[in-house]
Design an enzyme around this catalytic site. Structure first.
Site, PDB file in Angstrom:
ATOM      1  N   GLY A  57      -9.455 -41.251 -26.821  1.00  0.00           N
ATOM      2  CA  GLY A  57     -10.773 -41.298 -27.459  1.00  0.00           C
ATOM      3  C   GLY A  57     -10.826 -42.185 -28.690  1.00  0.00           C
ATOM      4  O   GLY A  57     -11.917 -42.568 -29.145  1.00  0.00           O
ATOM      5  N   SER A  58      -9.660 -42.523 -29.257  1.00  0.00           N
ATOM      6  CA  SER A  58      -9.643 -43.396 -30.438  1.00  0.00           C
ATOM      7  C   SER A  58      -9.416 -44.858 -30.075  1.00  0.00           C
ATOM      8  O   SER A  58      -9.647 -45.741 -30.896  1.00  0.00           O
ATOM      9  CB  SER A  58      -8.542 -42.951 -31.417  1.00  0.00           C
ATOM     10  OG  SER A  58      -8.868 -41.703 -31.961  1.00  0.00           O
ATOM     11  N   ARG A 151     -12.877 -37.646 -28.742  1.00  0.00           N
ATOM     12  CA  ARG A 151     -13.782 -38.446 -27.898  1.00  0.00           C
ATOM     13  C   ARG A 151     -15.246 -38.233 -28.251  1.00  0.00           C
ATOM     14  O   ARG A 151     -16.086 -39.049 -27.877  1.00  0.00           O
ATOM     15  CB  ARG A 151     -13.534 -38.137 -26.421  1.00  0.00           C
ATOM     16  CG  ARG A 151     -13.816 -36.699 -26.029  1.00  0.00           C
ATOM     17  CD  ARG A 151     -13.267 -36.414 -24.645  1.00  0.00           C
ATOM     18  NE  ARG A 151     -13.498 -35.053 -24.192  1.00  0.00           N
ATOM     19  CZ  ARG A 151     -12.803 -33.980 -24.575  1.00  0.00           C
ATOM     20  NH1 ARG A 151     -11.842 -34.118 -25.473  1.00  0.00           N
ATOM     21  NH2 ARG A 151     -13.063 -32.779 -24.098  1.00  0.00           N
ATOM     22  N   GLU A 236     -11.726 -36.028 -18.987  1.00  0.00           N
ATOM     23  CA  GLU A 236     -11.574 -35.006 -20.033  1.00  0.00           C
ATOM     24  C   GLU A 236     -12.700 -33.984 -20.042  1.00  0.00           C
ATOM     25  O   GLU A 236     -12.465 -32.805 -20.260  1.00  0.00           O
ATOM     26  CB  GLU A 236     -11.442 -35.678 -21.404  1.00  0.00           C
ATOM     27  CG  GLU A 236     -10.159 -36.478 -21.542  1.00  0.00           C
ATOM     28  CD  GLU A 236      -9.975 -37.058 -22.931  1.00  0.00           C
ATOM     29  OE1 GLU A 236      -9.869 -36.287 -23.898  1.00  0.00           O
ATOM     30  OE2 GLU A 236      -9.960 -38.295 -23.063  1.00  0.00           O
ATOM     31  N   HIS A 252     -11.419 -58.838  -5.010  1.00  0.00           N
ATOM     32  CA  HIS A 252     -10.279 -59.521  -4.411  1.00  0.00           C
ATOM     33  C   HIS A 252      -9.229 -58.545  -3.887  1.00  0.00           C
ATOM     34  O   HIS A 252      -8.144 -58.947  -3.500  1.00  0.00           O
ATOM     35  CB  HIS A 252      -9.659 -60.481  -5.431  1.00  0.00           C
ATOM     36  CG  HIS A 252     -10.632 -61.531  -5.883  1.00  0.00           C
ATOM     37  ND1 HIS A 252     -10.763 -62.758  -5.281  1.00  0.00           N
ATOM     38  CD2 HIS A 252     -11.593 -61.489  -6.850  1.00  0.00           C
ATOM     39  CE1 HIS A 252     -11.724 -63.452  -5.868  1.00  0.00           C
ATOM     40  NE2 HIS A 252     -12.246 -62.695  -6.828  1.00  0.00           N
ATOM     41  N   LYS A 349       1.364 -32.895 -25.615  1.00  0.00           N
ATOM     42  CA  LYS A 349       1.662 -33.256 -27.014  1.00  0.00           C
ATOM     43  C   LYS A 349       2.622 -32.240 -27.635  1.00  0.00           C
ATOM     44  O   LYS A 349       3.520 -32.602 -28.381  1.00  0.00           O
ATOM     45  CB  LYS A 349       0.360 -33.327 -27.837  1.00  0.00           C
ATOM     46  CG  LYS A 349      -0.471 -34.572 -27.569  1.00  0.00           C
ATOM     47  CD  LYS A 349      -1.689 -34.681 -28.495  1.00  0.00           C
ATOM     48  CE  LYS A 349      -2.460 -35.950 -28.247  1.00  0.00           C
ATOM     49  NZ  LYS A 349      -3.675 -36.095 -29.059  1.00  0.00           N
TER      50      LYS A 349
HETATM   51  O1  PA5 Z   1      -9.989 -37.202 -26.361  1.00  0.00           O
HETATM   52  C1  PA5 Z   1      -8.915 -36.859 -26.799  1.00  0.00           C
HETATM   53  O2  PA5 Z   1      -8.751 -35.788 -27.403  1.00  0.00           O
HETATM   54  C2  PA5 Z   1      -7.728 -37.755 -26.633  1.00  0.00           C
HETATM   55  O3  PA5 Z   1      -7.988 -38.792 -25.750  1.00  0.00           O
HETATM   56  C3  PA5 Z   1      -7.297 -38.287 -28.016  1.00  0.00           C
HETATM   57  O4  PA5 Z   1      -8.267 -39.178 -28.516  1.00  0.00           O
HETATM   58  C4  PA5 Z   1      -5.945 -38.975 -27.916  1.00  0.00           C
HETATM   59  O5  PA5 Z   1      -4.986 -38.033 -27.496  1.00  0.00           O
HETATM   60  C5  PA5 Z   1      -5.503 -39.583 -29.235  1.00  0.00           C
HETATM   61  O6  PA5 Z   1      -5.642 -38.671 -30.293  1.00  0.00           O
HETATM   62  P1  PA5 Z   1      -6.324 -39.178 -31.647  1.00  0.00           P
HETATM   63  O7  PA5 Z   1      -7.692 -39.622 -31.254  1.00  0.00           O
HETATM   64  O8  PA5 Z   1      -6.350 -37.986 -32.543  1.00  0.00           O
HETATM   65  O9  PA5 Z   1      -5.461 -40.284 -32.146  1.00  0.00           O
END
Ligand code: PA5
Length: 354
Positions: A57-58, A151, A236, A252, A349
Site C-alpha cells: 500500500g505504500s 492501503r 487485500e 503478445h 511479518k
Molecule cells: O496494505 C497493507 O497493509 C500492506 O500492503 C502494507 O502497505 C505493506 O505491508 C507495507 O507496509 P507499510 O505500508 O507500513 O510500509
C-alpha cells in the site's frame, strides 16, 4: 447470495474500511496541505534520477505518481520493491522512502543503503523506524496521519507527493487542477457510495465479479499503476486472487490463454476480464482493448469494462483508482469478508520478525 446494502456493509466491514476509502478526496487535500507545511530541502535541478522505495500500500503511491508525471519527467524514475537499491543510486539520486508504518523491513533496508550512498533522502511515513532515522540523520520527512491500514491512506501520500513535485516544477498537475480534481472526486465518491442508485458503476461491477477472479487489462504507462492498485485491493480487501496485464504487452502472450477457457473446466466461468478504459488511451491501445474484449467473449469468457470519468487525464486516473477501491470493498461484502483484516500479511511479518 449476499446482497449489497447498508446492513450487509455494516456486518462485513467490522473495522470500518468503507468510510476510510470514502475519505480519499479529503485525504488528497490534507496530504497536499501537510506537504506544504513540511519544508523539503531537495534542489531538484541537481537530481539525475529518482528511486521510490516502498512495499504494498505504500509502494503504489510511487507507481501512480510516475503515471501522473508521465512523459514530462525528464529524469528516470524507478519504483523499488525490495531490500536493495539499484546500482545506479548515488548522490545524484532523489530517494523517496515510503512506508506508512515506518517499520517495513524492505523499505528500511533500502533507506539505510540510500543514506550510506549519499542519496538525497525524503521520507513519507506516519512514524516508526523511518521517522526515527529521518530525525537522527536530519533527512527531509513528511509525516502523514497515523491510525489507518496503509492501503487506505493512499490519498495522504499521493497528495503529499503531488505537492512536492509541483514544487519541483515537474508535475502537470497545478494546485488549481489538483483542487478541481479533489472536488470532482468528492462528488463522484458520493455517487459510488449511493447504493440506491441502480446505475452505481462500482456496485454493478462488484456484483458481476462475485465468484470470479479478475484479470485486469490496463494501458501500459498511463493506467497500469491503477490496474495494479485494483489487483492489490482485490487481494487485500476482497480476499481473492487477481492479476494485472499491461496493454499492449499482454496482446503478445496472455490473450492466447483465453483460447482454452472452455476446455479448462476449473477455470471456466471463474475468470473475468476487466478492462480499464479511458479516453486517454493511445489510439492503438483503444483498438487492442476492443479486440481483446471480442476475443474473450468469442471464447465464452466474461469481459467487463470500467470507464474513466473526468475532464482531465488526472481526474480520470483518480476516478479509476477510487472506483477500484469501492468495487473491492463491495466485493468483500458480497464475499462476506472483513475488508480490513490482512491476517496472512501480519502472520508473515511476525514470522520474519522472530
Ligand atoms: O496494505 C497493507 O497493509 C500492506 O500492503 C502494507 O502497505 C505493506 O505491508 C507495507 O507496509 P507499510 O505500508 O507500513 O510500509
Amino acid at each position: 447470495m449476499a446482497t449489497l446494502n447498508a446492513k450487509s456493509i455494516r456486518t462485513a466491514d467490522r473495522s470500518s474500511m468503507f468510510p476510510k476509502i470514502l475519505e480519499f478526496p479529503d485525504q488528497l487535500k490534507k496530504g497536499w496541505a501537510i506537504a506544504g507545511a513540511s519544508p523539503v530541502s531537495v534542489d531538484f535541478g541537481s537530481i539525475r534520477n529518482i528511486v521510490f522505495s516502498g512495499m504494498g500500500g505504500s509502494a503504489i503511491a510511487g507507481d501512480i505518481l510516475k503515471s501522473v508525471l508521465g512523459a514530462g519527467l525528464r529524469v528516470p524514475m524507478a519504483v523499488n520493491r525490495g531490500y536493495d537499491l539499484p546500482a545506479f543510486a548515488d548522490s545524484g539520486t532523489l530517494f523517496i522512502a515510503s512506508s506508512y508504518s515506518g517499520n517495513t523491513e524492505e523499505t528500511l533496508s533500502a533507506t539505510e543503503q540510500a543514506v550510506g550512498r549519499g542519496c538525497r533522502v525524503l521520507c513519507v511515513t506516519s512514524g516508526g523506524r523511518i521517522a526515527e532515522i529521518a530525525e537522527s540523520k536530519h533527512l527531509d520527512r513528511v509525516l502523514i496521519p497515523a491510525g489507518y491500514p496503509p492501503r487506505s491512506a493512499l490519498g495522504f501520500s499521493l497528495g503529499v507527493l503531488l505537492q512536492i513535485f509541483d514544487g519541483f516544477g515537474v508535475s502537470p498537475v497545478s494546485k488549481e487542477a489538483f483542487d478541481r480534481a479533489a472536488a470532482f472526486m468528492a462528488r463522484e465518491s458520493v455517487k459510488m457510495a449511493d447504493l440506491k442508485n441502480k446505475s452505481n458503476a462500482a456496485a454493478r461491477l462488484a456484483k458481476k465479479l462475485k465468484g470470479r477472479f479478475p484479470l485486469i487489462s490496463a494501458a501500459e504507462g498511463s493506467l497500469e499503476s491503477v490496474g495494479f492498485r485494483w489487483k492489490c485491493q482485490f487481494n487485500e480487501n476482497s480476499k481473492i486472487h487477481a492479476a494485472v496485464l499491461a496493454v499492449p504487452e499482454m496482446c503478445h502472450n496472455e490473450i492466447v490463454g483465453w483460447k482454452r477457457l472452455a476446455a479448462t473446466k476449473p477455470y471456466y466461468g471463474a475468470l473475468a476480464a476487466v478492462l480499464l478504459r479511458s479516453p486517454d488511451e493511445h489510439p492503438r491501445v483503444r483498438l487492442r482493448m476492443n479486440v481483446i474484449r471480442g476475443l474473450v467473449e468469442k471464447n465464452r469468457g466474461k469481459a467487463y469494462e470500467a470507464q474513466a470519468k473526468g475532464s482531465t487525464a488526472f481526474e480520470r486516473l483518480l476516478y479509476l483508482v477510487h472506483l477500484g477501491d469501492v468495487v473491492s470493498l463491495y466485493l468483500a461484502v458480497l464475499n462476506g469478508a472483513d475488508p480490513t483484516e490482512i491476517d496472512n500479511i501480519n502472520f508473515l511479518k511476525k514470522k520474519l520478525g522472530q
